[in-house]
Design a protein around this motif. Structure first.
Motif, PDB file in Angstrom:
ATOM      1  N   GLN A   1       0.824  -1.211   0.000  1.00  0.00           N
ATOM      2  CA  GLN A   1       0.000   0.000   0.000  1.00  0.00           C
ATOM      3  C   GLN A   1       0.859   1.262   0.000  1.00  0.00           C
ATOM      4  OE1 GLN A   1      -2.466  -0.635   3.567  1.00  0.00           O
ATOM      5  NE2 GLN A   1      -4.278  -0.338   2.292  1.00  0.00           N
ATOM      6  N   ASP A   2       1.874   1.276   0.850  1.00  0.00           N
ATOM      7  CA  ASP A   2       2.781   2.435   0.889  1.00  0.00           C
ATOM      8  C   ASP A   2       3.432   2.656  -0.471  1.00  0.00           C
ATOM      9  OD1 ASP A   2       2.469   3.216   3.524  1.00  0.00           O
ATOM     10  OD2 ASP A   2       4.208   2.102   4.248  1.00  0.00           O
ATOM     11  N   ALA A   3       3.913   1.573  -1.071  1.00  0.00           N
ATOM     12  CA  ALA A   3       4.570   1.700  -2.381  1.00  0.00           C
ATOM     13  C   ALA A   3       3.587   2.243  -3.419  1.00  0.00           C
ATOM     14  CB  ALA A   3       5.123   0.340  -2.814  1.00  0.00           C
ATOM     15  N   LEU A   4       2.346   1.785  -3.333  1.00  0.00           N
ATOM     16  CA  LEU A   4       1.342   2.279  -4.291  1.00  0.00           C
ATOM     17  C   LEU A   4       1.032   3.760  -4.074  1.00  0.00           C
ATOM     18  CD1 LEU A   4      -1.197  -0.660  -4.591  1.00  0.00           C
ATOM     19  CD2 LEU A   4       0.500   0.113  -6.264  1.00  0.00           C
ATOM     20  N   ASP A   5       1.082   4.203  -2.826  1.00  0.00           N
ATOM     21  CA  ASP A   5       0.926   5.643  -2.575  1.00  0.00           C
ATOM     22  C   ASP A   5       1.948   6.428  -3.405  1.00  0.00           C
ATOM     23  OD1 ASP A   5      -1.040   5.199  -0.681  1.00  0.00           O
ATOM     24  OD2 ASP A   5       0.301   5.469   1.038  1.00  0.00           O
ATOM     25  N   VAL A   6       3.180   5.942  -3.390  1.00  0.00           N
ATOM     26  CA  VAL A   6       4.246   6.631  -4.114  1.00  0.00           C
ATOM     27  C   VAL A   6       4.020   6.502  -5.621  1.00  0.00           C
ATOM     28  CG1 VAL A   6       6.743   6.779  -4.472  1.00  0.00           C
ATOM     29  CG2 VAL A   6       5.826   6.266  -2.185  1.00  0.00           C
ATOM     30  N   CYS A   7       3.653   5.309  -6.065  1.00  0.00           N
ATOM     31  CA  CYS A   7       3.339   5.120  -7.489  1.00  0.00           C
ATOM     32  C   CYS A   7       2.239   6.084  -7.930  1.00  0.00           C
ATOM     33  CB  CYS A   7       2.870   3.687  -7.753  1.00  0.00           C
ATOM     34  SG  CYS A   7       4.128   2.433  -7.562  1.00  0.00           S
TER      35      CYS A   7
ATOM     36  N   ALA B   1       1.413   8.908  -6.633  1.00  0.00           N
ATOM     37  CA  ALA B   1       1.891  10.291  -6.635  1.00  0.00           C
ATOM     38  C   ALA B   1       2.736  10.568  -7.875  1.00  0.00           C
ATOM     39  CB  ALA B   1       2.686  10.574  -5.359  1.00  0.00           C
ATOM     40  N   VAL B   2       3.526   9.582  -8.278  1.00  0.00           N
ATOM     41  CA  VAL B   2       4.410   9.767  -9.439  1.00  0.00           C
ATOM     42  C   VAL B   2       3.619   9.643 -10.745  1.00  0.00           C
ATOM     43  CG1 VAL B   2       6.419   8.858 -10.656  1.00  0.00           C
ATOM     44  CG2 VAL B   2       6.414   8.945  -8.143  1.00  0.00           C
ATOM     45  N   ASP B   3       2.769   8.629 -10.790  1.00  0.00           N
ATOM     46  CA  ASP B   3       1.891   8.411 -11.939  1.00  0.00           C
ATOM     47  C   ASP B   3       2.654   8.305 -13.255  1.00  0.00           C
ATOM     48  OD1 ASP B   3      -0.520   7.971 -13.218  1.00  0.00           O
ATOM     49  OD2 ASP B   3      -0.955  10.112 -13.469  1.00  0.00           O
ATOM     50  N   ALA B   4       3.616   7.405 -13.289  1.00  0.00           N
ATOM     51  CA  ALA B   4       4.367   7.128 -14.522  1.00  0.00           C
ATOM     52  C   ALA B   4       4.256   5.636 -14.797  1.00  0.00           C
ATOM     53  CB  ALA B   4       5.828   7.533 -14.356  1.00  0.00           C
ATOM     54  N   PRO B   5       4.063   5.241 -16.051  1.00  0.00           N
ATOM     55  CA  PRO B   5       3.819   3.821 -16.336  1.00  0.00           C
ATOM     56  C   PRO B   5       5.010   2.916 -16.029  1.00  0.00           C
ATOM     57  CG  PRO B   5       3.992   5.103 -18.376  1.00  0.00           C
ATOM     58  CD  PRO B   5       3.961   6.080 -17.252  1.00  0.00           C
ATOM     59  N   ASN B   6       6.198   3.473 -15.916  1.00  0.00           N
ATOM     60  CA  ASN B   6       7.364   2.624 -15.622  1.00  0.00           C
ATOM     61  C   ASN B   6       7.754   2.654 -14.140  1.00  0.00           C
ATOM     62  OD1 ASN B   6       8.324   5.312 -15.832  1.00  0.00           O
ATOM     63  ND2 ASN B   6      10.415   4.578 -16.260  1.00  0.00           N
ATOM     64  N   VAL B   7       6.845   3.100 -13.284  1.00  0.00           N
ATOM     65  CA  VAL B   7       7.094   3.065 -11.831  1.00  0.00           C
ATOM     66  C   VAL B   7       6.099   2.115 -11.178  1.00  0.00           C
ATOM     67  CG1 VAL B   7       7.117   4.401  -9.692  1.00  0.00           C
ATOM     68  CG2 VAL B   7       8.087   5.376 -11.779  1.00  0.00           C
ATOM     69  N   GLY B   8       6.620   1.080 -10.531  1.00  0.00           N
ATOM     70  CA  GLY B   8       5.760   0.078  -9.913  1.00  0.00           C
ATOM     71  C   GLY B   8       6.349  -0.453  -8.619  1.00  0.00           C
ATOM     72  N   VAL B   9       6.043  -1.716  -8.324  1.00  0.00           N
ATOM     73  CA  VAL B   9       6.323  -2.285  -7.006  1.00  0.00           C
ATOM     74  C   VAL B   9       7.051  -3.620  -7.150  1.00  0.00           C
ATOM     75  CG1 VAL B   9       5.230  -3.086  -4.862  1.00  0.00           C
ATOM     76  CG2 VAL B   9       4.168  -1.252  -6.181  1.00  0.00           C
ATOM     77  N   ALA B  10       7.956  -3.892  -6.235  1.00  0.00           N
ATOM     78  CA  ALA B  10       8.508  -5.234  -6.066  1.00  0.00           C
ATOM     79  C   ALA B  10       7.927  -5.828  -4.788  1.00  0.00           C
ATOM     80  CB  ALA B  10      10.030  -5.186  -5.982  1.00  0.00           C
ATOM     81  N   VAL B  11       7.380  -7.022  -4.896  1.00  0.00           N
ATOM     82  CA  VAL B  11       6.777  -7.698  -3.744  1.00  0.00           C
ATOM     83  C   VAL B  11       7.750  -8.768  -3.253  1.00  0.00           C
ATOM     84  CG1 VAL B  11       4.852  -9.115  -2.930  1.00  0.00           C
ATOM     85  CG2 VAL B  11       4.442  -7.282  -4.608  1.00  0.00           C
ATOM     86  N   ASP B  12       8.266  -8.582  -2.058  1.00  0.00           N
ATOM     87  CA  ASP B  12       9.223  -9.529  -1.484  1.00  0.00           C
ATOM     88  C   ASP B  12       8.576 -10.167  -0.259  1.00  0.00           C
ATOM     89  OD1 ASP B  12      11.288 -10.664   0.163  1.00  0.00           O
ATOM     90  OD2 ASP B  12      12.771  -9.516  -0.970  1.00  0.00           O
ATOM     91  N   VAL B  13       8.416 -11.472  -0.286  1.00  0.00           N
ATOM     92  CA  VAL B  13       7.694 -12.136   0.802  1.00  0.00           C
ATOM     93  C   VAL B  13       8.354 -11.903   2.154  1.00  0.00           C
ATOM     94  CG1 VAL B  13       6.717 -13.932  -0.674  1.00  0.00           C
ATOM     95  CG2 VAL B  13       8.865 -14.364   0.497  1.00  0.00           C
ATOM     96  N   TYR B  14       9.658 -11.748   2.181  1.00  0.00           N
ATOM     97  CA  TYR B  14      10.338 -11.507   3.455  1.00  0.00           C
ATOM     98  C   TYR B  14       9.798 -10.260   4.137  1.00  0.00           C
ATOM     99  CZ  TYR B  14      14.138 -11.165   6.846  1.00  0.00           C
ATOM    100  OH  TYR B  14      14.876 -11.101   8.004  1.00  0.00           O
TER     101      TYR B  14
END
Lengths: 282, 282
Positions: free
Chosen positions: B167-173, B175-188
């Motif tokens: 959710q936090d990462a998506l907040d930043v995405c 705000a930036v709103d660029a198609p090449n900015v996304g999230v890495a999901v790490d189970v750890y």
């Protein structure tokens, strides 16, 4: 929001701040020394750990009240879920409730314990936790004791907790649905949570405790490197605003596990710093 | 959900699993040895760290592809916020994007850095982070590189991250709103999050990477005690189901920092175990 800038009458000490929860740390002050030192500084009260109380619960509770303070809380039930649940779980959990009642404190903290053996993830452990809290809640209610589920920082997943946010704790509260089951909000564990304010609002009067310290920018140990209020990055005033907006009007309990710093200092200096920082930074 | 019970063609190695990210750990295999060993096992590809690549990005990228694999990702940009932002931030960030492009990898990971000096809590650091990611996104897009914001476990708050959940990462995405900015999901980092599945659904095609390992029940070190898949308490299959339900169909990247266990083993054994556990536990 209460103004504490010239008032620390809501400040309480969790004795972990003086290192009393672990052998070999802290100055080894007796409960009586701690009571006198806190009373001399005009504090609201004290939170003890079971190991400090032994068979003297009534005596220590009376002494705290005779000194003009309250026993704000007791740490804690045994783990209720996970690998480290004691074999005599219900007996030990009842003993912790009995001790809280004998101390005359309204709040007993629950650190839940970790992931139930044979399960993965979060859901099943939370369900088992809720079932066991539901078994304990009537026994506690009959003795005037409230049970405060304390979510822990996700770094304590696995072996210490199965609830990581105030939302998680509320899930369990909702499943149990007993008026004496609520939440303890500890800034060390939840300062980072974007949903914290909303979760506190949802918790409302089910917030039974508010624990303060600080999250150090460079935390060096998982358990024993908490910071004094003002020395870290938690937004303490914003978090207190959220807790009080939800209706909390109780004590603010300082709980600082700090093996390499605060536990090495003279307890009088620690207590004086607590008072100063409570007024300036909390 | 993809069936990997007899198929590890989606399995990728993050070289941190062999200890290559820190001096003095791991067997000291060269990128070429790693490429050959992963190709021999039929893996999908490799994620490298900048320090391993030096000036050989084009050469190493070509060698990976000649071996029938892909360079799945590169770790990572410098910290973009917090006390440890380099003095030459934009220059170094551009260098990391240039290296990703030269390697021919589509994904560059961002570990954000911690709380901005002079601020408290989470909101201001996230805003500064978003501003800086927005500055980098066009430069990366021009070079065919996607930027994957990786939320870290809250234990890394303060000095390593200012985003703690998807959710936090998506907040930043957002705000930036660029198609090449996304999230890495790490189970750890996110296995404990009750909102994870919902957040993955919200992320949708903005999930640019999926990192696997396990959270050990008794984690002994904040950084270097990750578990092999199956040895811990994370619900790996449920998390992959959530990630794939959101639309992710890329590689599953094994990233295990393990100074006292996996880094002490023969890398061949580590890779063989990875393959086996990927099929049985992921």
């Amino acid at each position: 929001m209460r103004d504490f800038s010239n008032d620390h009458s809501a400040l309480a000490l969790n004795t972990a701040t003086l290192g009393h929860n672990l052998d070999g740390f802290g100055a080894g002050w007796s409960p009586e020394q701690i009571i006198d030192a806190c009373a001399a500084r005009g504090m609201a009260g004290i939170v003890f750990w079971r190991r400090e109380i032994g068979t003297r619960a009534v005596e220590i509770g009376d002494r705290v009240r005779a000194a003009g303070m309250e026993v704000v809380g007791l740490c804690r039930t045994p783990f209720l879920v996970g690998s480290d649940v004691p074999s005599d779980l219900m007996e030990d959990a009842h003993a912790s409730i009995d001790m809280a009642a004998a101390l005359g404190t309204p709040v007993l903290t629950i650190v839940t314990g970790g992931t139930e053996p044979g399960t993965k993830g979060i859901a099943e452990s939370k369900k088992i936790l809720a079932d066991r809290v539901a078994l304990l809640a009537p026994y506690a209610a009959e003795r005037g004791v409230k049970l405060a589920l304390e979510p822990l920082n996700p770094m304590f997943g696995g072996n210490r907790t199965c609830i990581y946010t105030v939302q998680d704790a509320l899930d369990v509260c909702n499943a149990v649905d007993a008026p004496n089951v609520g939440v303890a909000v500890d800034v060390y564990h939840v300062w980072w949570d974007r949903n914290l304010a909303a979760s506190c609002t949802a918790a409302g009067e089910r917030i039974f405790g508010y624990h303060i310290c600080d999250w150090l920018e460079n935390t060096t140990h998982m358990l024993l490197d908490r910071g004094m209020m003002g020395d870290g990055v938690a937004d303490l005033k914003a978090i207190r605003a959220a807790v009080e907006h939800a209706g909390y009007a109780g004590a603010c309990e300082v709980e600082i596990f700090s093996a390499q710093n605060w536990w090495k200092k003279d307890p009088n200096d620690v207590l004086d710093t607590m008072v100063e920082r409570f007024r300036s930074d909390c």
